[in-house]
Design a protein around this motif. Structure first.
Motif, PDB file in Angstrom:
ATOM      1  N   LEU A   1       0.738  -1.226  -0.156  1.00 28.94           N
ATOM      2  CA  LEU A   1      -0.576  -0.422   0.067  1.00 28.94           C
ATOM      3  C   LEU A   1       0.851   1.028  -0.245  1.00 28.94           C
ATOM      4  O   LEU A   1       0.472   2.466  -0.588  1.00 28.94           O
ATOM      5  CB  LEU A   1      -0.759  -0.185   1.070  1.00 28.94           C
ATOM      6  CG  LEU A   1      -2.014  -0.738   1.014  1.00 28.94           C
ATOM      7  CD1 LEU A   1      -3.074  -0.881   2.154  1.00 28.94           C
ATOM      8  CD2 LEU A   1      -3.060  -0.865  -0.007  1.00 28.94           C
ATOM      9  N   LEU A   2       1.965   0.857   0.706  1.00 27.23           N
ATOM     10  CA  LEU A   2       2.390   2.391   0.695  1.00 27.23           C
ATOM     11  C   LEU A   2       2.984   3.147  -0.846  1.00 27.23           C
ATOM     12  O   LEU A   2       3.158   4.189  -0.673  1.00 27.23           O
ATOM     13  CB  LEU A   2       4.387   1.881   1.467  1.00 27.23           C
ATOM     14  CG  LEU A   2       4.877   3.430   1.524  1.00 27.23           C
ATOM     15  CD1 LEU A   2       4.334   4.241   2.927  1.00 27.23           C
ATOM     16  CD2 LEU A   2       6.341   3.061   2.267  1.00 27.23           C
ATOM     17  N   PRO A   3       3.383   2.337  -1.725  1.00 25.75           N
ATOM     18  CA  PRO A   3       3.112   3.083  -3.023  1.00 25.75           C
ATOM     19  C   PRO A   3       2.608   3.956  -3.382  1.00 25.75           C
ATOM     20  O   PRO A   3       2.338   4.762  -4.549  1.00 25.75           O
ATOM     21  CB  PRO A   3       3.959   1.978  -4.422  1.00 25.75           C
ATOM     22  CG  PRO A   3       4.445   1.058  -3.329  1.00 25.75           C
ATOM     23  CD  PRO A   3       3.799   0.915  -1.938  1.00 25.75           C
ATOM     24  N   ALA A   4       1.376   3.705  -2.837  1.00 21.85           N
ATOM     25  CA  ALA A   4       0.030   4.127  -3.464  1.00 21.85           C
ATOM     26  C   ALA A   4      -0.139   5.372  -2.906  1.00 21.85           C
ATOM     27  O   ALA A   4      -0.372   6.732  -3.951  1.00 21.85           O
ATOM     28  CB  ALA A   4      -1.086   3.206  -3.522  1.00 21.85           C
ATOM     29  N   VAL A   5       0.556   5.766  -1.854  1.00 22.71           N
ATOM     30  CA  VAL A   5       0.788   6.886  -1.649  1.00 22.71           C
ATOM     31  C   VAL A   5       1.695   8.231  -1.723  1.00 22.71           C
ATOM     32  O   VAL A   5       1.141   9.295  -2.293  1.00 22.71           O
ATOM     33  CB  VAL A   5       1.009   7.026   0.388  1.00 22.71           C
ATOM     34  CG1 VAL A   5       1.292   8.702   0.601  1.00 22.71           C
ATOM     35  CG2 VAL A   5       0.747   6.249   0.761  1.00 22.71           C
ATOM     36  N   PHE A   6       2.475   7.516  -3.231  1.00 26.15           N
ATOM     37  CA  PHE A   6       3.617   8.713  -3.288  1.00 26.15           C
ATOM     38  C   PHE A   6       3.379   8.423  -5.138  1.00 26.15           C
ATOM     39  O   PHE A   6       3.619   9.509  -5.972  1.00 26.15           O
ATOM     40  CB  PHE A   6       4.713   8.257  -3.598  1.00 26.15           C
ATOM     41  CG  PHE A   6       5.360   7.989  -2.535  1.00 26.15           C
ATOM     42  CD1 PHE A   6       5.463   9.413  -1.536  1.00 26.15           C
ATOM     43  CD2 PHE A   6       5.111   7.075  -1.590  1.00 26.15           C
ATOM     44  CE1 PHE A   6       5.734   9.279  -0.040  1.00 26.15           C
ATOM     45  CE2 PHE A   6       6.046   7.256   0.416  1.00 26.15           C
ATOM     46  CZ  PHE A   6       6.073   8.456   0.518  1.00 26.15           C
ATOM     47  N   SER A   7       2.509   7.763  -5.649  1.00 24.91           N
ATOM     48  CA  SER A   7       1.994   7.661  -6.640  1.00 24.91           C
ATOM     49  C   SER A   7       1.087   8.803  -7.566  1.00 24.91           C
ATOM     50  O   SER A   7      -0.074   8.929  -6.528  1.00 24.91           O
ATOM     51  CB  SER A   7       1.064   5.891  -7.107  1.00 24.91           C
ATOM     52  OG  SER A   7      -0.319   6.090  -6.950  1.00 24.91           O
ATOM     53  N   ARG A   8       0.822   8.895  -8.481  1.00 25.69           N
ATOM     54  CA  ARG A   8       0.071  10.112  -8.990  1.00 25.69           C
ATOM     55  C   ARG A   8      -0.499   9.712 -10.451  1.00 25.69           C
ATOM     56  O   ARG A   8       0.273   9.445 -11.435  1.00 25.69           O
ATOM     57  CB  ARG A   8       0.923  11.388  -9.426  1.00 25.69           C
ATOM     58  CG  ARG A   8      -0.180  12.363 -10.083  1.00 25.69           C
ATOM     59  CD  ARG A   8       0.769  14.073 -10.063  1.00 25.69           C
ATOM     60  NE  ARG A   8      -0.342  14.919 -10.117  1.00 25.69           N
ATOM     61  CZ  ARG A   8       0.220  16.284 -10.124  1.00 25.69           C
ATOM     62  NH1 ARG A   8       0.567  16.502  -9.329  1.00 25.69           N
ATOM     63  NH2 ARG A   8      -0.978  16.542 -11.062  1.00 25.69           N
ATOM     64  N   SER A   9      -1.583   9.436  -9.709  1.00 19.52           N
ATOM     65  CA  SER A   9      -2.481   9.528 -11.939  1.00 19.52           C
ATOM     66  C   SER A   9      -2.868  10.346 -12.215  1.00 19.52           C
ATOM     67  O   SER A   9      -2.411  11.038 -12.198  1.00 19.52           O
ATOM     68  CB  SER A   9      -4.271   8.222 -11.724  1.00 19.52           C
ATOM     69  OG  SER A   9      -5.253   9.430 -10.482  1.00 19.52           O
ATOM     70  N   LYS A  10      -3.046   9.861 -13.759  1.00 21.74           N
ATOM     71  CA  LYS A  10      -2.480  11.916 -14.786  1.00 21.74           C
ATOM     72  C   LYS A  10      -4.434  11.975 -14.853  1.00 21.74           C
ATOM     73  O   LYS A  10      -4.550  13.034 -14.889  1.00 21.74           O
ATOM     74  CB  LYS A  10      -2.733  10.124 -16.685  1.00 21.74           C
ATOM     75  CG  LYS A  10      -1.393  10.218 -16.659  1.00 21.74           C
ATOM     76  CD  LYS A  10      -1.116   9.467 -17.805  1.00 21.74           C
ATOM     77  CE  LYS A  10       0.636   9.174 -18.359  1.00 21.74           C
ATOM     78  NZ  LYS A  10       0.569   8.095 -19.693  1.00 21.74           N
ATOM     79  N   SER A  11      -5.210  11.290 -14.500  1.00 21.34           N
ATOM     80  CA  SER A  11      -6.632  11.401 -14.208  1.00 21.34           C
ATOM     81  C   SER A  11      -6.417  12.529 -12.475  1.00 21.34           C
ATOM     82  O   SER A  11      -7.971  13.048 -13.142  1.00 21.34           O
ATOM     83  CB  SER A  11      -7.563   9.983 -14.206  1.00 21.34           C
ATOM     84  OG  SER A  11      -7.153   9.696 -12.754  1.00 21.34           O
ATOM     85  N   ARG A  12      -5.855  12.709 -12.299  1.00 20.33           N
ATOM     86  CA  ARG A  12      -5.770  13.367 -10.941  1.00 20.33           C
ATOM     87  C   ARG A  12      -6.548  15.357 -10.949  1.00 20.33           C
ATOM     88  O   ARG A  12      -6.576  15.654 -10.719  1.00 20.33           O
ATOM     89  CB  ARG A  12      -5.193  13.486 -10.042  1.00 20.33           C
ATOM     90  CG  ARG A  12      -5.167  13.118  -8.737  1.00 20.33           C
ATOM     91  CD  ARG A  12      -5.241  13.021  -7.561  1.00 20.33           C
ATOM     92  NE  ARG A  12      -4.667  11.455  -7.384  1.00 20.33           N
ATOM     93  CZ  ARG A  12      -3.826  10.633  -6.191  1.00 20.33           C
ATOM     94  NH1 ARG A  12      -2.273  11.526  -6.373  1.00 20.33           N
ATOM     95  NH2 ARG A  12      -3.772  10.309  -5.890  1.00 20.33           N
ATOM     96  N   ASP A  13      -5.370  15.171 -12.568  1.00 21.70           N
ATOM     97  CA  ASP A  13      -5.524  16.664 -13.032  1.00 21.70           C
ATOM     98  C   ASP A  13      -6.773  17.155 -14.221  1.00 21.70           C
ATOM     99  O   ASP A  13      -7.261  17.833 -14.317  1.00 21.70           O
ATOM    100  CB  ASP A  13      -4.461  17.177 -14.031  1.00 21.70           C
ATOM    101  CG  ASP A  13      -3.268  16.664 -13.593  1.00 21.70           C
ATOM    102  OD1 ASP A  13      -3.318  17.696 -11.882  1.00 21.70           O
ATOM    103  OD2 ASP A  13      -2.258  17.282 -14.043  1.00 21.70           O
ATOM    104  N   LEU A  14      -7.912  15.571 -13.891  1.00 22.30           N
ATOM    105  CA  LEU A  14      -8.782  16.189 -14.792  1.00 22.30           C
ATOM    106  C   LEU A  14     -10.470  15.967 -13.831  1.00 22.30           C
ATOM    107  O   LEU A  14     -10.300  15.364 -12.713  1.00 22.30           O
ATOM    108  CB  LEU A  14      -9.516  14.891 -15.847  1.00 22.30           C
ATOM    109  CG  LEU A  14      -8.318  15.171 -16.922  1.00 22.30           C
ATOM    110  CD1 LEU A  14      -8.152  14.109 -18.659  1.00 22.30           C
ATOM    111  CD2 LEU A  14      -8.205  16.519 -17.302  1.00 22.30           C
ATOM    112  N   SER A  15     -11.237  16.657 -14.237  1.00 24.26           N
ATOM    113  CA  SER A  15     -12.705  16.103 -13.338  1.00 24.26           C
ATOM    114  C   SER A  15     -13.907  16.239 -14.295  1.00 24.26           C
ATOM    115  O   SER A  15     -13.373  17.279 -15.399  1.00 24.26           O
ATOM    116  CB  SER A  15     -12.764  17.463 -11.559  1.00 24.26           C
ATOM    117  OG  SER A  15     -12.433  18.564 -12.702  1.00 24.26           O
ATOM    118  N   LEU A  16     -14.855  15.651 -14.017  1.00 28.16           N
ATOM    119  CA  LEU A  16     -15.655  15.450 -14.581  1.00 28.16           C
ATOM    120  C   LEU A  16     -16.849  17.133 -14.841  1.00 28.16           C
ATOM    121  O   LEU A  16     -16.600  17.295 -14.327  1.00 28.16           O
ATOM    122  CB  LEU A  16     -16.908  14.086 -14.333  1.00 28.16           C
ATOM    123  CG  LEU A  16     -17.387  14.619 -15.571  1.00 28.16           C
ATOM    124  CD1 LEU A  16     -17.468  13.883 -16.837  1.00 28.16           C
ATOM    125  CD2 LEU A  16     -18.524  13.216 -15.018  1.00 28.16           C
ATOM    126  N   ALA A  17     -16.588  17.632 -15.688  1.00 25.75           N
ATOM    127  CA  ALA A  17     -17.304  18.974 -16.347  1.00 25.75           C
ATOM    128  C   ALA A  17     -18.836  18.738 -16.210  1.00 25.75           C
ATOM    129  O   ALA A  17     -19.338  18.635 -16.138  1.00 25.75           O
ATOM    130  CB  ALA A  17     -17.119  19.522 -17.937  1.00 25.75           C
TER     131      ALA A  17
END
Length: 189
Positions: free
Chosen positions: A63-79
């Motif tokens: 679970l530790l790497p999930a804390v530091f991972s950044r997904s591409k979709s985080r910069d997107l939000s459904l408009a």
């Protein structure tokens, strides 16, 4: 987060909460000292304790790497609501998200090989305020890369013509290939 990490969390979080509750009970003297000490001696003497600790350590490392991972979709939000297209001397130009979806879907359905289309508009950071994701049903006998390329071109042209939005990022996902025959010249739009 993937399904494996979610399953690990399903068991990991209640176990940690149980340990926290017991520790809180000891600190607040709800659990008498002789009781928790006798249980602690019993738990430490068991062979299974080492296996449980190893399992929790492995779960923590997974679970530790999930804390530091950044997904591409985080910069997107459904408009939703309105999208500001232009702010200038004549005033603001706003277009509703359903209007953008309508323009995109109408442009995409005109492409030969596209049987059905569903569009989503996402807000994003940067120069272009939106990103479009299309999910299409492809007609049998059509090339997915060629139809996707034609769909992107049609959507780009429609967004440029109707809304003066140049170079909107468009993603096309082929969700299904239908076996229904596509009539090339008799399409109703």
């Amino acid at each position: 987060m993937g399904i494996i990490r979610r399953l690990i969390l399903l068991f990991y979080v209640p176990a940690v909460l149980a340990v926290v509750a017991v520790c809180a009970g000891v600190c607040l003297h709800f659990i008498p000292e002789n009781v928790w000490q006798s249980y602690l001696k019993f738990i430490i003497a068991r062979e299974e304790t080492l296996a449980v600790l190893a399992g929790m350590a492995a779960a923590s490392l997974i679970l530790l790497p999930a804390v530091f991972s950044r997904s591409k979709s985080r910069d997107l939000s459904l408009a939703s609501g309105d999208v500001h297209l232009e702010v200038g001397k004549p005033g603001e130009v706003k277009v509703t998200v359903p209007a953008i979806v309508s323009v995109v879907e109408r442009a995409a359905i005109t492409v030969n090989g596209v049987r059905e289309v569903s569009a989503s508009v996402y807000r994003q950071n940067g120069d272009m305020p939106i990103k479009v994701r299309l999910t299409i049903t492809l007609g049998q006998g059509y090339s997915a890369p060629k139809v996707s390329e034609a769909t992107v071109a049609a959507v780009d042209d429609a967004l440029q013509t109707a809304l003066e939005l140049p170079l909107v990022p468009v993603e096309v996902k082929v969700d299904e290939v239908t076996h229904a025959i596509v009539e090339r010249d008799k399409r109703v739009v």
